[in-house]
Design a protein around this motif. Sequence first.
Motif, PDB file in Angstrom:
ATOM      1  N   PRO A  85       0.817  -1.221   0.000  1.00  0.00           N
ATOM      2  CA  PRO A  85       0.000   0.000   0.000  1.00  0.00           C
ATOM      3  C   PRO A  85       0.850   1.269   0.000  1.00  0.00           C
ATOM      4  N   PHE A  86       1.990   1.228   0.691  1.00  0.00           N
ATOM      5  CA  PHE A  86       2.857   2.405   0.732  1.00  0.00           C
ATOM      6  C   PHE A  86       3.426   2.704  -0.655  1.00  0.00           C
ATOM      7  N   ILE A  87       3.749   1.672  -1.413  1.00  0.00           N
ATOM      8  CA  ILE A  87       4.238   1.873  -2.781  1.00  0.00           C
ATOM      9  C   ILE A  87       3.126   2.427  -3.668  1.00  0.00           C
ATOM     10  N   PHE A  88       1.892   1.901  -3.521  1.00  0.00           N
ATOM     11  CA  PHE A  88       0.751   2.467  -4.245  1.00  0.00           C
ATOM     12  C   PHE A  88       0.636   3.968  -3.960  1.00  0.00           C
ATOM     13  N   PHE A  89       0.735   4.294  -2.673  1.00  0.00           N
ATOM     14  CA  PHE A  89       0.628   5.676  -2.208  1.00  0.00           C
ATOM     15  C   PHE A  89       1.708   6.559  -2.835  1.00  0.00           C
ATOM     16  N   LEU A  90       2.953   6.077  -2.857  1.00  0.00           N
ATOM     17  CA  LEU A  90       4.055   6.859  -3.406  1.00  0.00           C
ATOM     18  C   LEU A  90       3.885   7.085  -4.907  1.00  0.00           C
ATOM     19  N   ILE A  91       3.423   6.074  -5.616  1.00  0.00           N
ATOM     20  CA  ILE A  91       3.209   6.211  -7.060  1.00  0.00           C
ATOM     21  C   ILE A  91       2.133   7.255  -7.329  1.00  0.00           C
ATOM     22  N   PHE A  92       1.036   7.167  -6.579  1.00  0.00           N
ATOM     23  CA  PHE A  92      -0.057   8.134  -6.740  1.00  0.00           C
ATOM     24  C   PHE A  92       0.420   9.551  -6.426  1.00  0.00           C
ATOM     25  N   GLU A  93       1.134   9.693  -5.306  1.00  0.00           N
ATOM     26  CA  GLU A  93       1.570  11.011  -4.862  1.00  0.00           C
ATOM     27  C   GLU A  93       2.642  11.605  -5.775  1.00  0.00           C
ATOM     28  N   LEU A  94       3.414  10.754  -6.452  1.00  0.00           N
ATOM     29  CA  LEU A  94       4.411  11.259  -7.386  1.00  0.00           C
ATOM     30  C   LEU A  94       3.762  12.150  -8.430  1.00  0.00           C
ATOM     31  N   HIS A  95       2.635  11.694  -8.981  1.00  0.00           N
ATOM     32  CA  HIS A  95       1.933  12.478  -9.988  1.00  0.00           C
ATOM     33  C   HIS A  95       1.472  13.811  -9.406  1.00  0.00           C
ATOM     34  N   TYR A  96       0.856  13.776  -8.227  1.00  0.00           N
ATOM     35  CA  TYR A  96       0.265  14.993  -7.684  1.00  0.00           C
ATOM     36  C   TYR A  96       1.277  15.923  -7.033  1.00  0.00           C
ATOM     37  N   PHE A  97       2.424  15.395  -6.643  1.00  0.00           N
ATOM     38  CA  PHE A  97       3.506  16.283  -6.203  1.00  0.00           C
ATOM     39  C   PHE A  97       3.940  17.149  -7.379  1.00  0.00           C
ATOM     40  N   GLN A  98       4.145  16.507  -8.525  1.00  0.00           N
ATOM     41  CA  GLN A  98       4.535  17.247  -9.721  1.00  0.00           C
ATOM     42  C   GLN A  98       3.415  18.181 -10.188  1.00  0.00           C
ATOM     43  N   ARG A  99       2.172  17.672 -10.112  1.00  0.00           N
ATOM     44  CA  ARG A  99       1.037  18.413 -10.666  1.00  0.00           C
ATOM     45  C   ARG A  99       0.657  19.618  -9.826  1.00  0.00           C
ATOM     46  N   SER A 100       0.869  19.536  -8.517  1.00  0.00           N
ATOM     47  CA  SER A 100       0.422  20.630  -7.642  1.00  0.00           C
ATOM     48  C   SER A 100       1.549  21.563  -7.227  1.00  0.00           C
ATOM     49  N   LEU A 101       2.744  21.052  -7.034  1.00  0.00           N
ATOM     50  CA  LEU A 101       3.830  21.863  -6.488  1.00  0.00           C
ATOM     51  C   LEU A 101       4.880  22.277  -7.516  1.00  0.00           C
ATOM     52  N   ILE A 102       4.867  21.655  -8.701  1.00  0.00           N
ATOM     53  CA  ILE A 102       5.853  21.991  -9.727  1.00  0.00           C
ATOM     54  C   ILE A 102       5.183  22.545 -10.985  1.00  0.00           C
ATOM     55  N   PHE A 103       4.265  21.781 -11.557  1.00  0.00           N
ATOM     56  CA  PHE A 103       3.631  22.129 -12.832  1.00  0.00           C
ATOM     57  C   PHE A 103       3.056  23.547 -12.889  1.00  0.00           C
ATOM     58  N   PRO A 104       2.264  23.989 -11.903  1.00  0.00           N
ATOM     59  CA  PRO A 104       1.631  25.316 -12.040  1.00  0.00           C
ATOM     60  C   PRO A 104       2.640  26.448 -12.169  1.00  0.00           C
ATOM     61  N   TRP A 105       3.752  26.326 -11.450  1.00  0.00           N
ATOM     62  CA  TRP A 105       4.698  27.449 -11.380  1.00  0.00           C
ATOM     63  C   TRP A 105       5.653  27.477 -12.564  1.00  0.00           C
ATOM     64  N   LEU A 106       5.593  26.462 -13.412  1.00  0.00           N
ATOM     65  CA  LEU A 106       6.389  26.451 -14.633  1.00  0.00           C
ATOM     66  C   LEU A 106       5.613  26.991 -15.830  1.00  0.00           C
ATOM     67  N   MET A 107       4.311  27.172 -15.653  1.00  0.00           N
ATOM     68  CA  MET A 107       3.470  27.627 -16.766  1.00  0.00           C
ATOM     69  C   MET A 107       3.858  29.028 -17.213  1.00  0.00           C
ATOM     70  N   LYS A 108       3.743  29.267 -18.526  1.00  0.00           N
ATOM     71  CA  LYS A 108       4.015  30.583 -19.084  1.00  0.00           C
ATOM     72  C   LYS A 108       2.710  31.220 -19.552  1.00  0.00           C
ATOM     73  N   GLY A 109       2.769  32.519 -19.778  1.00  0.00           N
ATOM     74  CA  GLY A 109       1.574  33.218 -20.216  1.00  0.00           C
ATOM     75  C   GLY A 109       0.783  33.758 -19.047  1.00  0.00           C
ATOM     76  N   LYS A 110      -0.264  34.485 -19.365  1.00  0.00           N
ATOM     77  CA  LYS A 110      -1.114  35.095 -18.338  1.00  0.00           C
ATOM     78  C   LYS A 110      -2.551  34.593 -18.460  1.00  0.00           C
ATOM     79  N   SER A 111      -2.679  33.299 -18.706  1.00  0.00           N
ATOM     80  CA  SER A 111      -4.005  32.708 -18.881  1.00  0.00           C
ATOM     81  C   SER A 111      -4.799  32.802 -17.586  1.00  0.00           C
ATOM     82  N   LYS A 112      -6.115  32.757 -17.736  1.00  0.00           N
ATOM     83  CA  LYS A 112      -7.027  32.808 -16.596  1.00  0.00           C
ATOM     84  C   LYS A 112      -7.883  31.552 -16.564  1.00  0.00           C
ATOM     85  N   MET A 113      -8.451  31.299 -15.406  1.00  0.00           N
ATOM     86  CA  MET A 113      -9.387  30.187 -15.230  1.00  0.00           C
ATOM     87  C   MET A 113     -10.574  30.684 -14.417  1.00  0.00           C
ATOM     88  N   PRO A 114     -11.801  30.386 -14.836  1.00  0.00           N
ATOM     89  CA  PRO A 114     -12.957  30.778 -14.017  1.00  0.00           C
ATOM     90  C   PRO A 114     -12.907  30.075 -12.668  1.00  0.00           C
TER      91      PRO A 114
END
Length: 274
Positions: A85-114
């Motif tokens: 279960p811990f390995i399942f957890f780490l695999i899942f969290e790997l995606h969301y660590f990148q998606r929440s803490l890295i991906f947003p701050w690398l984005m370029k442009g001044k796009s908006k979201m409602p």
Amino acid sequence: MNAEFLSNAFHIYLWVMIGMAVIVFVALQFFNAGYGMMYAKNTKNTVKLGPPINNKVAWFFMEVPVFLVMIVLWLCSPHKFETVPFIFFLIFELHYFQRSLIFPWLMKGKSKMPISIMIMGICFNILNALMQGYWIFYESFYENYAVGGLHYTDLAWLYSPQFIIGTFIFFIGFVINLHSDYIIRHLRKDDNDTKHYLPKGGMFKYVTSANYLGELTEWLGFAILTWSMAGLVFFIWTFANLVPRTRSIYQHYQEEFAEEMKERKLKKVFPFVY
């Protein structure tokens, strides 16, 4: 509440989530979620409810709840240090660590979201975290999750065809997703560049939504490596949410880059198929 009641309630929850995914899939045949390039399109069928907020901030607040809720479920579990279960957890969290803490701050442009899109994303991500986390750290320990005499929490599961094949598929999707995001991010020169470009390279040689292909591949792999109904429901949700959007993106590119689209003969999200 006894274990049997909680297990039954959890399975009802999974079926409700499948029903909601079907509704979302049908609705997205008629409406576009107004974020990304769809935010700039002033069409009647694009949903843009509520005030716009910065894309980077919106993506962070939309994705970080699932990362944090999974950590809370892990900390509260009596099985937190069980290996599988811990390995399942780490695999899942790997995606969301990148998606929440890295991906947003690398984005370029001044796009908006409602703000409505962000709130819907937050709600789904919390529901999904509860779904995946409860299964990994609680439900998977019941005997009805044994497959062919092999229990999901046994170390032998790490040598099972499901885990090996699913993990391989997950990381193929993860790499496709990262590389596709890299290509998209470097289409724009800086934050002042708000133009849209037709991505090239990587899986964009075959489809217009390679980033979504990567995400679909990831969660298909996760469903296989965990061999769980919860993982399958997440894949169904990912399919229901992203595949209709790939059609909208494809149509947008056909309008804006008609000649190049005709020349390259791209598919929407699944190479050579759709």
